[in-house]
Design a protein around this motif. Structure first.
Motif, PDB file in Angstrom:
ATOM      1  N   LYS A 174      69.786   5.908  -6.248  1.00  0.00           N
ATOM      2  CA  LYS A 174      69.704   4.479  -6.566  1.00  0.00           C
ATOM      3  C   LYS A 174      68.272   3.981  -6.372  1.00  0.00           C
ATOM      4  CE  LYS A 174      71.433  -0.047  -5.244  1.00  0.00           C
ATOM      5  NZ  LYS A 174      72.234  -0.806  -4.291  1.00  0.00           N
ATOM      6  N   LEU A 175      67.629   4.396  -5.285  1.00  0.00           N
ATOM      7  CA  LEU A 175      66.250   3.976  -5.019  1.00  0.00           C
ATOM      8  C   LEU A 175      65.289   4.526  -6.066  1.00  0.00           C
ATOM      9  CD1 LEU A 175      66.203   4.322  -1.137  1.00  0.00           C
ATOM     10  CD2 LEU A 175      66.369   2.217  -2.488  1.00  0.00           C
ATOM     11  N   VAL A 176      65.481   5.759  -6.501  1.00  0.00           N
ATOM     12  CA  VAL A 176      64.657   6.339  -7.567  1.00  0.00           C
ATOM     13  C   VAL A 176      64.831   5.527  -8.850  1.00  0.00           C
ATOM     14  CG1 VAL A 176      64.398   8.353  -9.092  1.00  0.00           C
ATOM     15  CG2 VAL A 176      64.532   8.665  -6.611  1.00  0.00           C
ATOM     16  N   GLY A 177      66.047   5.137  -9.142  1.00  0.00           N
ATOM     17  CA  GLY A 177      66.306   4.306 -10.323  1.00  0.00           C
ATOM     18  C   GLY A 177      65.587   2.971 -10.238  1.00  0.00           C
ATOM     19  N   LEU A 178      65.630   2.349  -9.068  1.00  0.00           N
ATOM     20  CA  LEU A 178      64.926   1.075  -8.868  1.00  0.00           C
ATOM     21  C   LEU A 178      63.411   1.253  -9.025  1.00  0.00           C
ATOM     22  CD1 LEU A 178      66.890  -0.333  -5.794  1.00  0.00           C
ATOM     23  CD2 LEU A 178      66.880  -1.258  -8.124  1.00  0.00           C
ATOM     24  N   GLU A 179      62.892   2.345  -8.475  1.00  0.00           N
ATOM     25  CA  GLU A 179      61.463   2.618  -8.582  1.00  0.00           C
ATOM     26  C   GLU A 179      61.062   2.840 -10.040  1.00  0.00           C
ATOM     27  OE1 GLU A 179      58.437   5.251  -5.988  1.00  0.00           O
ATOM     28  OE2 GLU A 179      60.047   6.400  -6.954  1.00  0.00           O
ATOM     29  N   ASN A 180      61.862   3.586 -10.778  1.00  0.00           N
ATOM     30  CA  ASN A 180      61.573   3.830 -12.196  1.00  0.00           C
ATOM     31  C   ASN A 180      61.632   2.545 -13.006  1.00  0.00           C
ATOM     32  OD1 ASN A 180      61.090   6.557 -11.838  1.00  0.00           O
ATOM     33  ND2 ASN A 180      63.212   7.135 -12.245  1.00  0.00           N
ATOM     34  N   GLU A 181      62.584   1.682 -12.687  1.00  0.00           N
ATOM     35  CA  GLU A 181      62.681   0.398 -13.375  1.00  0.00           C
ATOM     36  C   GLU A 181      61.453  -0.464 -13.081  1.00  0.00           C
ATOM     37  OE1 GLU A 181      63.697  -2.480 -15.890  1.00  0.00           O
ATOM     38  OE2 GLU A 181      64.667  -0.520 -15.742  1.00  0.00           O
ATOM     39  N   LEU A 182      60.990  -0.438 -11.853  1.00  0.00           N
ATOM     40  CA  LEU A 182      59.781  -1.178 -11.489  1.00  0.00           C
ATOM     41  C   LEU A 182      58.574  -0.662 -12.268  1.00  0.00           C
ATOM     42  CD1 LEU A 182      58.337  -3.287  -9.778  1.00  0.00           C
ATOM     43  CD2 LEU A 182      58.144  -1.558  -7.967  1.00  0.00           C
ATOM     44  N   ARG A 183      58.461   0.646 -12.392  1.00  0.00           N
ATOM     45  CA  ARG A 183      57.358   1.221 -13.180  1.00  0.00           C
ATOM     46  C   ARG A 183      57.410   0.734 -14.625  1.00  0.00           C
ATOM     47  NH1 ARG A 183      58.176   6.012  -9.913  1.00  0.00           N
ATOM     48  NH2 ARG A 183      56.218   6.514  -8.871  1.00  0.00           N
ATOM     49  N   ARG A 184      58.603   0.761 -15.223  1.00  0.00           N
ATOM     50  CA  ARG A 184      58.750   0.305 -16.613  1.00  0.00           C
ATOM     51  C   ARG A 184      58.371  -1.165 -16.750  1.00  0.00           C
ATOM     52  NH1 ARG A 184      63.042   3.997 -16.438  1.00  0.00           N
ATOM     53  NH2 ARG A 184      64.526   2.463 -15.676  1.00  0.00           N
ATOM     54  N   THR A 185      58.767  -1.978 -15.788  1.00  0.00           N
ATOM     55  CA  THR A 185      58.465  -3.414 -15.821  1.00  0.00           C
ATOM     56  C   THR A 185      56.960  -3.655 -15.704  1.00  0.00           C
ATOM     57  OG1 THR A 185      60.619  -3.935 -14.857  1.00  0.00           O
ATOM     58  CG2 THR A 185      58.911  -5.634 -14.678  1.00  0.00           C
ATOM     59  N   ILE A 186      56.326  -2.963 -14.774  1.00  0.00           N
ATOM     60  CA  ILE A 186      54.875  -3.112 -14.593  1.00  0.00           C
ATOM     61  C   ILE A 186      54.137  -2.636 -15.837  1.00  0.00           C
ATOM     62  CG2 ILE A 186      52.890  -2.227 -13.293  1.00  0.00           C
ATOM     63  CD1 ILE A 186      54.725  -2.324 -10.783  1.00  0.00           C
ATOM     64  N   ARG A 187      54.536  -1.482 -16.364  1.00  0.00           N
ATOM     65  CA  ARG A 187      53.887  -0.958 -17.573  1.00  0.00           C
ATOM     66  C   ARG A 187      54.047  -1.937 -18.726  1.00  0.00           C
ATOM     67  NH1 ARG A 187      55.510   4.023 -17.357  1.00  0.00           N
ATOM     68  NH2 ARG A 187      57.385   3.748 -18.569  1.00  0.00           N
ATOM     69  N   ALA A 188      55.213  -2.532 -18.891  1.00  0.00           N
ATOM     70  CA  ALA A 188      55.441  -3.503 -19.968  1.00  0.00           C
ATOM     71  C   ALA A 188      54.520  -4.721 -19.815  1.00  0.00           C
ATOM     72  CB  ALA A 188      56.908  -3.937 -19.987  1.00  0.00           C
ATOM     73  N   GLU A 189      54.288  -5.159 -18.596  1.00  0.00           N
ATOM     74  CA  GLU A 189      53.362  -6.280 -18.353  1.00  0.00           C
ATOM     75  C   GLU A 189      51.954  -5.905 -18.825  1.00  0.00           C
ATOM     76  OE1 GLU A 189      53.604  -9.448 -16.812  1.00  0.00           O
ATOM     77  OE2 GLU A 189      55.781  -9.232 -16.953  1.00  0.00           O
ATOM     78  N   PHE A 190      51.527  -4.687 -18.497  1.00  0.00           N
ATOM     79  CA  PHE A 190      50.192  -4.247 -18.915  1.00  0.00           C
ATOM     80  C   PHE A 190      50.119  -4.043 -20.428  1.00  0.00           C
ATOM     81  CE2 PHE A 190      49.506  -3.034 -14.393  1.00  0.00           C
ATOM     82  CZ  PHE A 190      48.323  -3.737 -14.198  1.00  0.00           C
ATOM     83  N   VAL A 191      51.163  -3.533 -21.036  1.00  0.00           N
ATOM     84  CA  VAL A 191      51.170  -3.383 -22.497  1.00  0.00           C
ATOM     85  C   VAL A 191      50.954  -4.746 -23.150  1.00  0.00           C
ATOM     86  CG1 VAL A 191      52.673  -2.924 -24.489  1.00  0.00           C
ATOM     87  CG2 VAL A 191      52.519  -1.245 -22.639  1.00  0.00           C
ATOM     88  N   GLU A 192      51.675  -5.738 -22.680  1.00  0.00           N
ATOM     89  CA  GLU A 192      51.531  -7.095 -23.217  1.00  0.00           C
ATOM     90  C   GLU A 192      50.101  -7.600 -23.027  1.00  0.00           C
ATOM     91  OE1 GLU A 192      53.355 -11.415 -22.093  1.00  0.00           O
ATOM     92  OE2 GLU A 192      54.780  -9.735 -22.177  1.00  0.00           O
ATOM     93  N   PHE A 193      49.540  -7.370 -21.853  1.00  0.00           N
ATOM     94  CA  PHE A 193      48.171  -7.809 -21.581  1.00  0.00           C
ATOM     95  C   PHE A 193      47.177  -7.127 -22.514  1.00  0.00           C
ATOM     96  CE2 PHE A 193      44.089  -6.879 -19.655  1.00  0.00           C
ATOM     97  CZ  PHE A 193      43.619  -8.152 -19.399  1.00  0.00           C
ATOM     98  N   PHE A 194      47.212  -5.778 -22.572  1.00  0.00           N
ATOM     99  CA  PHE A 194      46.249  -5.039 -23.390  1.00  0.00           C
ATOM    100  C   PHE A 194      46.355  -5.397 -24.864  1.00  0.00           C
ATOM    101  CE2 PHE A 194      46.449  -1.656 -19.930  1.00  0.00           C
ATOM    102  CZ  PHE A 194      45.237  -2.030 -19.371  1.00  0.00           C
TER     103      PHE A 194
END
Length: 176
Positions: free
Chosen positions: A6-26
């Motif tokens: 469950k924690l690995v899933g949460l961590e992976n979701e956080l990575r996807r969310t952060i990456r999506a924020e940077f994609v939008e920025f770039f």
């Protein structure tokens, strides 16, 4: 009891969310203008590197060197992103990439020896003050990221590649 899956899933979701924020920025950022958080400076001598941002950030090295072979899509004023990376101390990292011989021969006793640098012409780090590199233009864009974690900066790298394509000198997984 904690659930690692469950924690690995949460961590992976956080990575996807952060990456999506940077994609939008770039995708939206105008690299022809400096801002408080993103600055671009020409680099041709060691003094130029010494004047760069010291702290934490994502950096993009741009050049007109091997521009045809470089598939990255970020081009500003005729210079194309040739490498992107991140570090806790950007200035030292930039010196290891662009003034590699000087960096290695002047490494302080407790300094960080970077063994993986921008790869051009089968070199692990280059010296832009020497041929053939001195005949080209070099610029560094620094995204200041004070307070960021390594994971955030890694997601920024992945987002950069997603938006612009991986620059020629960034070769993760290739001889690393």
């Amino acid at each position: 009891m904690y659930d690692i899956k469950k924690l690995v899933g949460l961590e992976n979701e956080l990575r996807r969310t952060i990456r999506a924020e940077f994609v939008e920025f770039f995708a939206a950022y105008d690299y022809t203008k400096d801002s408080k958080a993103v600055v671009a400076r020409s680099v041709s001598a060691l003094d130029d590197a010494e004047a760069m941002h010291y702290g934490t950030g994502l950096y993009v090295i741009m050049s007109d060197y091997q521009i045809e072979a470089n598939k990255c899509g970020l081009v500003v004023d005729g210079l194309k992103a040739i490498y992107r990376g991140h570090c806790y101390t950007v200035k030292g990292r930039l010196k290891s990439h662009l003034f590699n011989d000087h960096y290695r021969s002047n490494l302080p006793e407790k300094g960080v020896r970077y063994d993986v640098c921008m790869k051009l012409d089968d070199n692990n780090g280059i010296n832009i003050c020497d041929a053939p590199y001195k005949d080209y233009q070099w610029r560094v864009v620094v995204h200041k990221m004070k307070g960021s974690s390594k994971m955030m900066r890694e997601q920024a790298e992945l987002a950069f590649d997603e938006v612009f394509g991986r620059p020629l000198g960034s070769r993760e997984g290739q001889g690393r």
